[in-house]
Design a protein around this motif. Structure first.
Motif, mmCIF file in Angstrom:
data_model
loop_
_atom_site.group_PDB
_atom_site.id
_atom_site.type_symbol
_atom_site.label_atom_id
_atom_site.label_comp_id
_atom_site.label_asym_id
_atom_site.label_seq_id
_atom_site.Cartn_x
_atom_site.Cartn_y
_atom_site.Cartn_z
ATOM 1 N N ASN A 30 0.827 -1.206 0.000
ATOM 2 C CA ASN A 30 0.000 0.000 0.000
ATOM 3 C C ASN A 30 0.860 1.254 0.000
ATOM 4 O O ASN A 30 0.534 2.242 -0.675
ATOM 5 C CB ASN A 30 -0.942 0.004 1.209
ATOM 6 C CG ASN A 30 -2.018 -1.044 1.089
ATOM 7 O OD1 ASN A 30 -2.330 -1.515 0.007
ATOM 8 N ND2 ASN A 30 -2.582 -1.440 2.228
ATOM 9 N N LEU A 31 1.959 1.244 0.747
ATOM 10 C CA LEU A 31 2.853 2.400 0.773
ATOM 11 C C LEU A 31 3.530 2.605 -0.577
ATOM 12 O O LEU A 31 3.621 3.732 -1.074
ATOM 13 C CB LEU A 31 3.899 2.229 1.876
ATOM 14 C CG LEU A 31 4.857 3.389 2.083
ATOM 15 C CD1 LEU A 31 4.098 4.672 2.387
ATOM 16 C CD2 LEU A 31 5.835 3.070 3.187
ATOM 17 N N ALA A 32 3.988 1.528 -1.196
ATOM 18 C CA ALA A 32 4.615 1.636 -2.515
ATOM 19 C C ALA A 32 3.611 2.134 -3.549
ATOM 20 O O ALA A 32 3.938 2.961 -4.404
ATOM 21 C CB ALA A 32 5.188 0.287 -2.939
ATOM 22 N N GLN A 33 2.378 1.659 -3.455
ATOM 23 C CA GLN A 33 1.343 2.118 -4.380
ATOM 24 C C GLN A 33 1.021 3.592 -4.155
ATOM 25 O O GLN A 33 0.823 4.345 -5.111
ATOM 26 C CB GLN A 33 0.097 1.261 -4.205
ATOM 27 C CG GLN A 33 -0.922 1.452 -5.282
ATOM 28 C CD GLN A 33 -2.041 0.424 -5.175
ATOM 29 O OE1 GLN A 33 -2.097 -0.367 -4.241
ATOM 30 N NE2 GLN A 33 -2.930 0.444 -6.137
ATOM 31 N N ALA A 34 0.998 4.031 -2.899
ATOM 32 C CA ALA A 34 0.741 5.441 -2.602
ATOM 33 C C ALA A 34 1.872 6.322 -3.121
ATOM 34 O O ALA A 34 1.620 7.403 -3.680
ATOM 35 C CB ALA A 34 0.563 5.634 -1.102
ATOM 36 N N ILE A 35 3.111 5.875 -2.950
ATOM 37 C CA ILE A 35 4.243 6.642 -3.483
ATOM 38 C C ILE A 35 4.147 6.741 -4.999
ATOM 39 O O ILE A 35 4.375 7.797 -5.590
ATOM 40 C CB ILE A 35 5.586 5.999 -3.059
ATOM 41 C CG1 ILE A 35 5.803 6.162 -1.560
ATOM 42 C CG2 ILE A 35 6.754 6.608 -3.827
ATOM 43 C CD1 ILE A 35 6.976 5.374 -1.029
ATOM 44 N N LEU A 36 3.799 5.645 -5.644
ATOM 45 C CA LEU A 36 3.697 5.636 -7.103
ATOM 46 C C LEU A 36 2.587 6.566 -7.592
ATOM 47 O O LEU A 36 2.803 7.375 -8.492
ATOM 48 C CB LEU A 36 3.457 4.208 -7.596
ATOM 49 C CG LEU A 36 3.513 3.997 -9.103
ATOM 50 C CD1 LEU A 36 4.927 4.197 -9.600
ATOM 51 C CD2 LEU A 36 3.037 2.608 -9.449
ATOM 52 N N TYR A 37 1.405 6.476 -6.964
ATOM 53 C CA TYR A 37 0.264 7.245 -7.446
ATOM 54 C C TYR A 37 0.276 8.709 -7.025
ATOM 55 O O TYR A 37 -0.218 9.560 -7.759
ATOM 56 C CB TYR A 37 -1.045 6.608 -6.977
ATOM 57 C CG TYR A 37 -1.375 5.334 -7.717
ATOM 58 C CD1 TYR A 37 -1.294 5.265 -9.101
ATOM 59 C CD2 TYR A 37 -1.763 4.198 -7.036
ATOM 60 C CE1 TYR A 37 -1.584 4.100 -9.777
ATOM 61 C CE2 TYR A 37 -2.060 3.025 -7.699
ATOM 62 C CZ TYR A 37 -1.969 2.988 -9.079
ATOM 63 O OH TYR A 37 -2.256 1.839 -9.745
ATOM 64 N N TYR A 38 0.823 9.006 -5.841
ATOM 65 C CA TYR A 38 0.746 10.371 -5.337
ATOM 66 C C TYR A 38 2.050 11.149 -5.414
ATOM 67 O O TYR A 38 2.060 12.341 -5.153
ATOM 68 C CB TYR A 38 0.233 10.369 -3.887
ATOM 69 C CG TYR A 38 -1.162 9.822 -3.786
ATOM 70 C CD1 TYR A 38 -2.220 10.457 -4.413
ATOM 71 C CD2 TYR A 38 -1.415 8.646 -3.099
ATOM 72 C CE1 TYR A 38 -3.497 9.962 -4.339
ATOM 73 C CE2 TYR A 38 -2.692 8.133 -3.020
ATOM 74 C CZ TYR A 38 -3.735 8.793 -3.639
ATOM 75 O OH TYR A 38 -4.999 8.286 -3.565
ATOM 76 N N GLN A 39 3.135 10.509 -5.768
ATOM 77 C CA GLN A 39 4.395 11.219 -5.929
ATOM 78 C C GLN A 39 4.962 11.045 -7.331
ATOM 79 O O GLN A 39 5.240 12.017 -8.013
ATOM 80 C CB GLN A 39 5.424 10.756 -4.901
ATOM 81 C CG GLN A 39 6.757 11.468 -5.047
ATOM 82 C CD GLN A 39 7.785 11.015 -4.042
ATOM 83 O OE1 GLN A 39 7.447 10.359 -3.058
ATOM 84 N NE2 GLN A 39 9.031 11.347 -4.269
#
Length: 157
Positions: free
Chosen positions: A55-64
């Protein structure tokens, strides 16, 4: 004591137009891309296959990474519009544009897929995908910064 007058012996004049105002935010966007992909690589190697790291890797990918990629693309297109006719004659630009297409495809097809499948794949596979994507983006940054001639002949005057 009289103050000395500065004489410009290098020929540069003040005011370089729009270019510096486009380059600085583009550098920030590229730094965000490389930093986000590096963070995903570290998460892929260290965290393993738990759902929190996915979930953290996906958040970094989508929001950064994705917004920074969009910003860098828009700023790059603005720079290209600003200096287009001159730059289109140079081979480094064509190599950089090809590397941008490859890096963007790797980001979307390889890294995004590995992050979505992180719980089913062995640990480290996301990190390897992130390192491949990061190498492609570093190639883009090096081509854009160094602007190598790539066997292009010098123009005769």
């Amino acid at each position: 004591m009289a103050q000395q007058q500065y004489t410009n012996i290098h020929g540069r004049k003040w005011g370089r137009g729009l270019r510096p105002w486009l380059l600085l935010p583009k550098y920030v966007c590229i730094s965000l891309i490389l930093g986000g992909v590096a963070a995903i690589a570290v998460l892929g190697f260290v965290a393993g296959d738990d759902s929190q790291s996915a979930n953290l890797a996906q958040a970094i990918l989508y929001y950064q990474v994705f917004p920074a990629l969009g910003g860098a693309t828009l700023l790059g297109l603005a720079l290209l519009w600003h200096h287009g006719p001159v730059m289109f004659k140079m081979r480094w630009l064509w190599a950089k544009l090809a590397a941008v297409v490859v890096a963007g495809a790797l980001l979307h097809l390889l890294l995004k897929k590995q992050i979505l499948l992180q719980q089913q794949t062995p640990p480290g596979k996301v990190g390897i995908a992130a390192i491949i994507v990061m190498a492609a983006f570093i190639l883009v940054a090096v081509l854009g910064r160094l602007k190598p001639r790539l066997w292009q002949p010098f123009v005769k005057k």
